[in-house]
Structure formats: structure tokens, C-alpha cells
Design an enzyme around this catalytic site. Structure first.
Site, PDB file in Angstrom:
ATOM      1  N   THR A  60       0.830  -1.205   0.000  1.00  0.00           N
ATOM      2  CA  THR A  60       0.000   0.000   0.000  1.00  0.00           C
ATOM      3  C   THR A  60       0.864   1.254   0.000  1.00  0.00           C
ATOM      4  O   THR A  60       0.633   2.195  -0.773  1.00  0.00           O
ATOM      5  CB  THR A  60      -0.923  -0.007   1.229  1.00  0.00           C
ATOM      6  N   ASN A  61       1.888   1.292   0.850  1.00  0.00           N
ATOM      7  CA  ASN A  61       2.764   2.455   0.897  1.00  0.00           C
ATOM      8  C   ASN A  61       3.630   2.583  -0.348  1.00  0.00           C
ATOM      9  O   ASN A  61       4.135   3.664  -0.642  1.00  0.00           O
ATOM     10  CB  ASN A  61       3.643   2.402   2.150  1.00  0.00           C
ATOM     11  N   LYS A 184       0.493 -10.574   7.514  1.00  0.00           N
ATOM     12  CA  LYS A 184       0.715  -9.204   7.970  1.00  0.00           C
ATOM     13  C   LYS A 184      -0.647  -8.630   8.353  1.00  0.00           C
ATOM     14  O   LYS A 184      -1.536  -8.480   7.506  1.00  0.00           O
ATOM     15  CB  LYS A 184       1.342  -8.360   6.859  1.00  0.00           C
TER      16      LYS A 184
END
Length: 335
Positions: A60-61, A184
Site C-alpha cells: 500500500t505504501n 501481515k
């Protein structure tokens, strides 16, 4: 009273424990914002020297949804070259392979393996949430795991997969697959983590938190580390928290957790502020201009008020970060 542990065999490859950074993508200051691979090379080495135990790309980052297939490959090859040049060629690199179709996820997994990744990270599909039954969800992950040349890490982040939240039951069921090795949990559900760690040893299935602001409780709950956006900005402090806990220095680790949790609050506001923070605190150190840290269009850099707030919030870790030495490397790796 005791919980019955699973009797599944250990996985052939285990995701090494520690703190991983979900690495941001850096761009050239052009209209089309091509990847700045030179800047990403420098940033990768900065993170490894800062003590990160592994790197995650195209999560996502990493703005994965804004990257082309070829750009993903280029970024992974650059990361593998960066760590190899440091003297740690076997350093763990996790590649995001999330896509809405089974076929595309498998293609991305194969691309990632060829580009030098060590593990693959996969979100649940979420385009037609009402059509994703438990059977379809489990089959998706198992089908990708069957074909993936890389061990699979299950990625749970309900904010970016509307309506899809992997439960502890889902994780326990999927952990039975020999090529599904870890999860995660960006859902930040420590109770879920405990339910899963109560069933498996880390050799069977490894649990990571999704940020550093609950790393201490994740470790206390039997987890093996976290994937922390704050690592893009302060890799030394976030990795030190883990290292202190492993060394049994729990009082120091708990004190550092308080500061880390406050600094990571800015990252909780999204990748735009994470990238700004990295540009402000890290860019000058590695010789990369602030423009490289801008988000890819259509997203915009933060306004001045948000910039000041980010510096103030993240800045509580600056003194701690500055006093921690870089890790050094030689032909045999870290020293």
C-alpha cells in the site's frame, strides 16, 4: 487448560522475524513521474544500513496500484541490486502481488521471483465483495499459492479491501497450505494475532503486525515482528524496538514503543504524509530532492499545515534516531 497446537510440518521457507519497511516509491519530477530508480536504490541502502530486517515493495505504501507491471519489475531489480551491493545478497525482499484476479496475481508472483524477490504479499480480492464467499476467498489464496514460485504472505488491510477482513478462522485454515507461510495484520487486531499464534509456532506460520505502534504487544502476543511505514523515515528507531525486545531489554523496549507509537500517528493519515516525512527527514541525508517523494498523480503533496503537523508529530523520534549508529557490512554481511 491448554490450546491444542497445530501439527502441520514446518514451512520450507520461513519469513525471517524482525521489522520490515513497506518501501515507498520515488518518482522523477516530470509530468509522467517515471520511477526514480537511482533515488530508490539510495533509499533502499539507507533502510538496510538503518537496521531494517527486511524490505517490502509494492504494498500500500509503495503505491502498487499506481505502478505498471514493468515498473514493479524495475523496482524489485533495483532493490535486489542495492542489497547485493551492500554485501547482503540474501537479504529478504517481499513483493506485493495483489490483484483482483487469480491469474494476474500469479503472473505478478512469477515476475517478482524473476526480479529477485524472496516472498510474495497478497491482499484478498475485493472488487465484487458480495461475490466473495468464504469458499471463493480461500480458493483464491490457495490457487495463487499453488502456482507462486515464492512463499506467500497473507496481507490483511480492511481499509483498502472494502468488506474483506481475514478472520482468525480464515488465517488458521489458510496456514495449512505448505506455501502460505505468514500474515501481515494491518487490521491491528492483537486478539486475532493471539488466536493465530496460539495455534502455530513461527516455523509453521508467522504473524506480523502491520505497523510499529503496536509492535511491543505483537511480540508479547507471540508475533514475530511488524511491517512499519514509519521505517521509511526512522528505520533505526523502529528496528531498535524489536532488537531491544529480543535482547530481553523489555523496559527499554516498552519506553521506546511509547515514542514510536506517537511518531507513527502521522503515517496513519496515509502514504502522502509518510512520503512527506521521508522527504523531509531522509531526503537530505541521501541526496534526494523533496520532489521525488511526492505521491503519484492524481494524489497531491500535503498542504503546508499538514506538512508542519507531520514534522511535529514525527519529530519526537529525531533525537533517538540520530544517536543510533548505522549498521556496517562486509563481504559476509552485517557486522
Amino acid at each position: 487448560m491448554a490450546i491444542t497446537k497445530s501439527n502441520i510440518p514446518p514451512k520450507a521457507q520461513k519469513l525471517p522475524p524482525g521489522v520490515y519497511t513497506p518501501v515507498i516509491s520515488l518518482y522523477k519530477p516530470t509530468k509522467t513521474q517515471e520511477l526514480d530508480l537511482d533515488a530508490m536504490y539510495k533509499h533502499a541502502q539507507y533502510l538496510v544500513r538503518g537496521g531494517m530486517h527486511g524490505l517490502v515493495y509494492q504494498g500500500t505504501n509503495g503505491e502498487a496500484v499506481l505502478l505498471t507491471r514493468e515498473e514493479r519489475i524495475q523496482a524489485l531489480k533495483t532493490a535486489r541490486r542495492a542489497v547485493t551491493d551492500l554485501g547482503v545478497p540474501e537479504y529478504p525482499i517481499v513483493a506485493g502481488i495483489s490483484a483482483e484476479s487469480t491469474n494476474t496475481s500469479i503472473e505478478l508472483a512469477k515476475d517478482a521471483a524473476e526480479a529477485g524477490a524472496s516472498f510474495a504479499l497478497l491482499l484478498p480480492p475485493s472488487y465484487w465483495t458480495k461475490a466473495i464467499s468464504e469458499e471463493a476467498l480461500h480458493k483464491f489464496f490457495r490457487d495463487v499459492a499453488d502456482e507462486s514460485p515464492l512463499p506467500l504472505v497473507l496481507y490483511n488491510f480492511p481499509q483498502v479491501t472494502p468488506g474483506q477482513d481475514l478472520t482468525s478462522d480464515d488465517l488458521i485454515a489458510l496456514a495449512q497450505h505448505p506455501n502460505i507461510v505468514a500474515t501481515k495484520l494491518t487490521c491491528a487486531n492483537v486478539g486475532k494475532a493471539i488466536r493465530v499464534t496460539s495455534k502455530f509456532t513461527p516455523e509453521q506460520f508467522t504473524v506480523f503486525g502491520g505497523s510499529s505502534d503496536f509492535l511491543f504487544p505483537t511480540l508479547e502476543a507471540g508475533g514475530s515482528g511488524c511491517v512499519a511505514a514509519l521505517g521509511n523515515v526512522f528505520p533505526k528507531s523502529t528496528s531498535k524496538l524489536y532488537d531491544l525486545w529480543v535482547a530481553g531489554e523489555k523496559e527499554q523496549a516498552r519506553a521506546l514503543q511509547d515514542v514510536v507509537a506517537n511518531a507513527e500517528w502521522a503515517c496513519k493519515k496515509g502514504v502522502v504524509l509518510t512520503k512527506f516525512g521521508a522527504g523531509h527527514f531522509v531526503g537530505p541525508k541521501i541526496g534526494v530532492k523533496a520532489e521525488a517523494f511526492h505521491p503519484r498523480r492524481p494524489y497531491l503533496p500535503p498542504a503546508e499545515k499538514a506538512q508542519k503537523w507531520t514534522v511535529d508529530i514525527m519529530g519526537v523520534l529525531l533525537d533517538e534516531e540520530e544517536k543510533i549508529p548505522d549498521k556496517t557490512f562486509g563481504v559476509n554481511g552485517a557486522k
